[in-house]
Each structure stands twice: as C-alpha cells, then as structure tokens.
Design an enzyme around this catalytic site. Structure first.
Site, PDB file in Angstrom:
ATOM      1  CB  SER A   1      -0.888   0.003   1.242  1.00 29.89           C
ATOM      2  OG  SER A   1      -0.087   0.311   2.369  1.00 29.89           O
ATOM      3  CE  LYS A   2      -1.355   6.350  -3.158  1.00 34.73           C
ATOM      4  NZ  LYS A   2      -2.793   6.050  -3.249  1.00 34.73           N
ATOM      5  NE  ARG A   3       0.375   0.649   5.993  1.00 34.52           N
ATOM      6  CZ  ARG A   3       1.052  -0.469   6.190  1.00 34.52           C
ATOM      7  NH1 ARG A   3       2.167  -0.456   6.886  1.00 34.52           N
ATOM      8  NH2 ARG A   3       0.614  -1.623   5.709  1.00 34.52           N
ATOM      9  CG  HIS A   4       4.643  -1.091   1.835  1.00 38.03           C
ATOM     10  ND1 HIS A   4       3.336  -1.528   1.790  1.00 38.03           N
ATOM     11  CD2 HIS A   4       5.214  -1.713   2.884  1.00 38.03           C
ATOM     12  CE1 HIS A   4       3.135  -2.382   2.779  1.00 38.03           C
ATOM     13  NE2 HIS A   4       4.250  -2.508   3.455  1.00 38.03           N
ATOM     14  N   GLY A   5       5.569   3.372   0.247  1.00 39.61           N
ATOM     15  CA  GLY A   5       6.173   4.271  -0.738  1.00 39.61           C
ATOM     16  C   GLY A   5       5.415   4.146  -2.048  1.00 39.61           C
TER      17      GLY A   5
END
Ligand code: GLU
Length: 480
Positions: A249-253
């Site tokens: 997800s976005k949390r991973h960049g």
C-alpha cells in the site's frame, strides 16, 4: 487458442499488483501464441475516470505491454470498454430472466438489513432470497409503488469446485452464497455479471487474476453455466505484499507504475522485476529479457505464497539495466529530467548530443535512475553546483595554492587528451614535490563541484581546456 484478458477498473493509477496481473496474462498469451485483450471495466461511474484510463494505457505501453484486439483507432487498438457494451448485458440478463434463472427483486438494502436484524441474523449474511418466489400480485404491488427492480441471479445451491491452475482444487460448499444482483435498478450491470458476459463473448480461455477474486469464482462459474457458456480455466495469483509482509500500500512508498516511471526506472528493468513477483524460473535466475520471459513463463510455476515487493531489488536491477544499455539511450530517456533541472533546453545540436553522450558514458556505471542523470552530468554543461563539504575539504588555502601553481601547466598542456593531461599533471606533482592526492582532489572539486565522479583525466579531457581553466581560475584569485 489461448485468449486472456487484463480487466482493470480505471479508478486510479496502475498499481504494481495490477501491473503484475497484466504482465502474467501478457506473458501467458505470448508464450502460447494466444491473444491478450485489454478490457476497461468502467461501469462504476462514480469512481471511474477517463484520465485514469488514459494513464493506464500509457503505463502499460511504457513497460512493454500491448494488446491484440479492439476497435481500430488510427492503426492502434482501442481497448474494449464495458460502458460501450451495456446493451449486451441488458439483453443477456433479460434472457436469464425469461429462463427463470434470474428474477426481479424489489428490496432495498435497508429492508434486507432490517429483516436480517429481525431474524437475528448477521448483517453480513446479506440477501435472504426474499423475492425469489414472489407472486405476480406482490410484484405488481411493488411496481405500483413505483419501485424499480434489480435483477437477481437465482444461485443454484450446490457445491462448486474450482480447479485453479495455481491453487489446485478449491471447494466452495453450497449454502454460503445468497442470490446476488446482476443488474441494478438503473440498468447497470454488476461487476460479476459484466465480467462473465464479457469473458464468455470474448471467448476467454483462461482467467488469470489476483487471489482477491477467488471468492467470486463460484458466482462466476454458476453464471457461465447459466448462460450456457464454456467455463474458462482459472488461475488466481497470490497477493503482493510490501517488504514488511503487509499488503502493498501507499505506506510502502510508491505503488503506482507511473511513480516508478517518473523516478526514472527503465521499462525493461520494471518488466523484468515485476515478472518475479510470484513467479520464478527453476534455476532461480533473476535477470530475464522480455523474449526470454516469453520463452520460459508458465502459470504452473506461479507460487501460492504471497509475493514480496522489494524496492531495493528493483533499484539494483535498474542499475544493472542502466549499465547494459547505451549512453545514447540513457541520454534520450533522461532528456525530460535534464530539461526539468535546467541542464539542457530543448533542441540539442548534434554536437551537444555527442558531447553529452560521452558524459553519460563516463558516468554510466554509477547511474541507477534516469532522474540522477542531471546530478551526474550537469557540470559538463553548466557551472557546477559546488558541494559545501567538498569545497571546505579540498579548496582550502593549500588547495587553492596548488591550483594556482597548476594552472600554467594546464594552460601549457600541448595535448588535451587523457594521456597528455595525465603526463602534464604527474610531471607537475613530481616537479613541485606534491603527492598526487594533493593535486587531484582540488582539481576535481574545482571543475565538477564534488569529490566523486569519473576518472579525473577522462573528465578533464571531455570538459575541454576552456571550461577547466576557467573553473580553476575561479579558485586561484588571491592564492599565493
Ligand atoms: N475489474 C477487476 C479488477 O480490477 C478485474 C476482474 C477480473 O479480472 O475478473 O479487480
């Protein structure tokens, strides 16, 4: 003949996980001399956007995926779009209705929830098959109230077995799936129905998609059967996780293909890396050209376990492909980055192109991303951006003195070549009793602004005497 499709919904930029779905379908089609179809599932009018659809096609093409069918638009194929096919869904849903395989349902969501609550059932138990056997009078009553019916599929309550090419046999026990809507009251098809109708009419032989669709498969199989259509084979690929093993997800960049393109990844590196997400060759080789992948790809070697997206490995792989490609291509692909950072303006002369290609060649080993190209070759064109640390360390009083003494030797250098320059600088060191490092470092920083870069003499040769002497002079004023 193998026929597969990639069926994205244009509700956002193409995500790594979806890019992998597209790629595996593409490889499978190419491997089997089959057809790869792009189908835009755009019936969710609220979330779909034309902008995403265009971006999706650009991004697929960017990393080397093209499709084989669709309306001809100036020699290119337009994808199929579900919004262009509404009449087809209406027609086939009417057919199911006539055959008693679908029925009109007048319930609102609130009514269904309320009945579930009243009966002490869980809300997530969904529809209670209320209108399955509605009498003509009841139906007329609802019609008179002005209610518009949805069409529900009369789901045959039986155990469904899916022979998944990746997951093996998966059994869905009967009784878990309530009758579901296939056409909404406004005449729009529901995802399950549109997918099955399209797969049927587009003669799809293999449905290769994410594991998140596995639970939809019994519904789809039942619909194929109700339509009298052949049931395709299914292959549900494992999910893609981030490095911390949670869903990517976005949390991973960056998670969109576009973000990687904008960072300056090479399409062939992206293609190669994505192919390893949940698939691997027998010999654990990881570098593959597109042609090799087409030769060796097989659905059977797709793994059941989740794939882990490792941005570091992708970066490493990009560096590999960056070293493998030509300076000409790197320069060409990095033009937008060079323009953005003000290193070049559009319209380079042939001479400038040749010069910049040589600069790229000198730095090629170190370039991992196209966006780094301006940093590496910018000083060949414009005055260096001097790095403070480098200046403080090497352009000290002592450094400036060395430069002042070296200047006449450079100005007098007869042969402005690697060998000529090396000869001149080394004799200067000997004559004055300097160690090479005392001289090399200040010169490097004065002409490039930094402590690291290509070989000193290669760099001086390419920069040319004018730029080199002019930049050195800047640091010699006032030096004794
Ligand atoms: N439109 C669906 C999605 O984006 C794909 C459906 C399918 O592959 O069957 O997840």
């Amino acid at each position: 003949m193998v026929r597969v499709r990639f069926a994205p919904s244009p509700t956002g930029y193409l995500h790594i996980g979806n890019a992998r779905t597209a790629l595996f379908n593409y490889l499978f089609a190419r491997r089997n001399n089959g057809s790869f179809i792009l189908r835009i599932e755009d019936t969710d009018r609220e979330r779909s956007a034309k902008e995403y659809e265009t971006a999706l096609m650009e991004d697929l093409k960017w990393f080397g995926i093209d499709w084989d069918e669709g309306p001809d638009v100036g020699g290119d194929f337009d994808p199929y779009r579900q919004m262009d096919r509404l009449d087809i869904y209406r027609e086939l849903s009417e057919k199911l209705l006539k055959e008693g395989k679908a029925y009109k349902c007048y319930c609102t969501k609130e009514e269904i929830d309320e009945r579930n609550r009243q009966a002490g059932r869980n809300e997530s138990s969904g529809y209670d098959n209320h209108c399955r056997d509605l009498t003509a009078e009841d139906a007329a009553k609802f019609e008179n109230e002005g209610r518009k019916p949805a069409l529900r599929f009369r789901f045959p309550q039986k155990t469904v077995k899916v022979n998944d090419l990746i997951r093996g046999e998966v059994t869905f026990e009967s009784g878990h799936i309530p009758d579901f809507v296939i056409m909404k009251p406004d005449g729009m098809p529901v995802f399950h129905f549109a997918v099955v109708v399209d797969d049927y009419l587009m003669k799809i032989t293999h449905v290769v998609r994410g594991e998140d669709h596995l639970s939809n498969t019994p519904k789809h199989i039942a619909l194929f059967e109700a339509l009298g259509a052949p049931v395709p084979q299914f292959a549900h690929m494992s999910m893609t996780l981030g490095p911390d093993k949670t869903r990517l997800s976005k949390r991973h960049g960056a998670t969109s293909v576009r973000a990687y393109k904008d960072e300056g990844y090479l399409p062939e590196a992206f293609f190669n890396y994505i192919s390893l997400l949940g698939w691997g060759a027998e010999n654990s080789q990881d570098i593959f050209s597109k042609e090799e992948l087409i030769q060796v790809f097989s659905i059977e070697r797709c793994q059941k376990a989740s794939a882990v997206f490792d941005p570091d490995k992708l970066l490493w792989m990009n560096g590999y492909y960056m070293r493998k490609t030509t300076p000409e291509r790197i320069l060409e692909l990095s033009k937008p980055f060079l323009e953005k950072s003000g290193v070049i303006k559009d319209g380079l002369s042939a001479e400038q192109v040749e010069y910049l290609e040589k600069a790229v060649a000198l730095e090629q080993e170190k370039i991992k991303l196209l966006k780094e190209v301006p940093y590496h070759i910018g000083f060949f064109v414009k005055n260096p951006d001097y790095e403070e640390k480098a200046v403080n360390k090497y352009l000290t009083e002592a450094g400036k003195k060395v430069l002042a003494e070296l200047l006449p030797a450079l100005e007098g250098c007869k042969e402005w070549t690697i060998a000529g320059l090396e000869g001149a600088v080394r004799s200067f060191c000997e004559e004055k009793g300097y160690k090479p490092g005392d001289v090399f470092h200040p010169v490097r920083v004065a002409v490039s602004g930094k402590t690291k870069g290509p070989g000193l003499f290669e760099m001086l040769e390419l920069l040319g005497s004018e730029k080199v002497t002019e930049r050195i002079k800047r640091f010699t004023e006032g030096a004794s």
